[in-house]
Design an enzyme around this catalytic site. Structure first.
Site: not given
Length: 385
Positions: A94, A135, A165
């Site tokens: 992060r 996600h 992703d």
């Protein structure tokens, strides 16, 4: 010692601060293309949410693993020593975490001004959601991707974690890193690559946003040319309960499709009469149900119909076309996709199987110039394993 690579990125050295998902996939791609990627794993196993033996964690293939405790200052100093020799670094924390560890862009570029610093996040380094967890599914939900995938009248369908992703994240990070390395070789200066999955996912939708602006795409799922709305672009069930994929967009392909389906003289409406698409889809569905998938493959083979059987992951590696091209390989006892894309003179390759965390700590640190005395001091301090 590290293996000699023949790939186009041979000689490129990359540090990967171990994470999950898109960061490792980007590192895998770069390794497949020849880069020497050194993965820094945690000494304590990270929680990826997927329990399986390490050899099957194919996203980790191709590189060596060093296990470090980055909360130890000795480990952080060792990583900086490695960074001093690297072309690029990949991190997927992060925003702000790498800085707190002492491994942010400023600290790393202080020891290597040419370093390309690749950052992989979902929401990006700034903005109201920058610190929020998330996600793939969350990122594609925000960018219009998820809303657009599904059938008419049905809910949005998650496209695995391919669009966020891997498509919107890892591929853009890999491209960004290679582009910045190329630029740094001319300028002598590194830079930060901010690869956010929301940005990449939105970028993947460029065609659809253009079509929507032109008035030829609607927000209603399953009514458009490429989202299962068109009868000539969709998936149909066969007599044996299997499926085939039809994508005969262009008129000449569509005409041959009608021939093969026995519908050329059926007086069907115009291909692009969208008001008649639902009825035409029902007609196509009825015809496809009259034969098995294998029978349709025989009928369509060698024709100008854009057609393919819908294969499972168990079936795909056995398809004659994919076998002849070597699209799948068996490596380390695991059937897996081969490196892509292909290069005529400097082919990529899987350099090694997926390592256990810390499997190459001593070997890799030695190869990267950390001498025996310093390696011993790192072990004594509990900074490496």
């Amino acid at each position: 010692m590290g293996q000699q690579s023949t790939g186009p990125l041979a000689g490129v050295k990359i540090i990967e601060l171990g994470g999950i998902g898109p960061g490792p996939f980007a590192a895998m791609l770069l390794s497949d293309l020849g880069a020497d990627v050194l993965r820094i794993d945690r000494i304590a196993a990270s929680d990826s949410g997927i329990a399986m033996p390490e050899k099957f964690n194919l996203l980790h293939r191709g590189r060596r693993s060093v296990a470090m405790d980055l909360k130890k200052p000795q480990a952080v100093e060792a990583v900086r020593a490695l960074v001093a020799q690297a072309d690029a670094l990949i991190e997927g924390f992060r925003p702000g975490v790498a800085e707190r560890l002492g491994l942010g862009p400023d600290a790393c570029m202080a020891v290597n001004p040419r370093l390309v610093y690749g950052r992989m996040t979902g929401w990006g380094q700034d903005g109201p959601l920058a610190q929020a967890p998330g996600h793939d599914l969350n990122y594609i939900a925000l960018t219009g991707v998820l809303h657009s995938i599904g059938t008419r009248g049905g809910p949005p369908v998650p496209p695995l974690n391919l669009a966020g992703d891997f498509g919107g994240g890892a591929l853009y990070l890999a491209l960004g890193i290679v582009s910045a390395i190329l630029e740094a070789r001319g300028s002598g200066r590194g830079q930060v690559v901010d690869a956010a999955m929301v940005d990449g996912s939105a970028s993947l939708m460029t065609l659809m946003y253009g079509m929507r602006a032109a008035g030829v795409w609607t927000d209603e799922r399953g009514t458009n040319r490429l989202d299962s709305g068109a009868p000539f672009y969709g998936v149909y069930e066969t007599q044996d309960g299997l499926y085939v994929a039809l994508a005969s967009n262009e008129p000449r392909f569509y005409r041959e499709t009608l021939e093969k389906l026995g519908l050329a003289t059926a007086g069907l409406p115009d291909q692009h009469d969208q008001s008649r698409w639902p009825a035409l889809k029902e007609t196509f569905a009825r015809v496809f149900k009259t034969r098995t998938r294998a029978e349709w493959c025989r009928i369509m083979e060698g024709s100008e119909v854009c057609f393919a059987p819908v294969l499972s992951m168990g079936e795909a590696p056995q398809h004659p076309h994919l076998k002849e091209r070597g699209t799948f390989v068996e490596f380390d006892g695991v059937v897996q996709p081969a490196p892509a894309p292909r290069f005529s003179r400097t082919p990529g390759a899987i350099q090694r199987g997926a390592p256990h965390p810390g499997q190459h700590t001593d070997e890799a640190l030695q190869d990267w110039g950390i001498d025996a005395a310093r390696r011993a001091a790192l072990r004594d301090a509990g900074a490496v394993q």
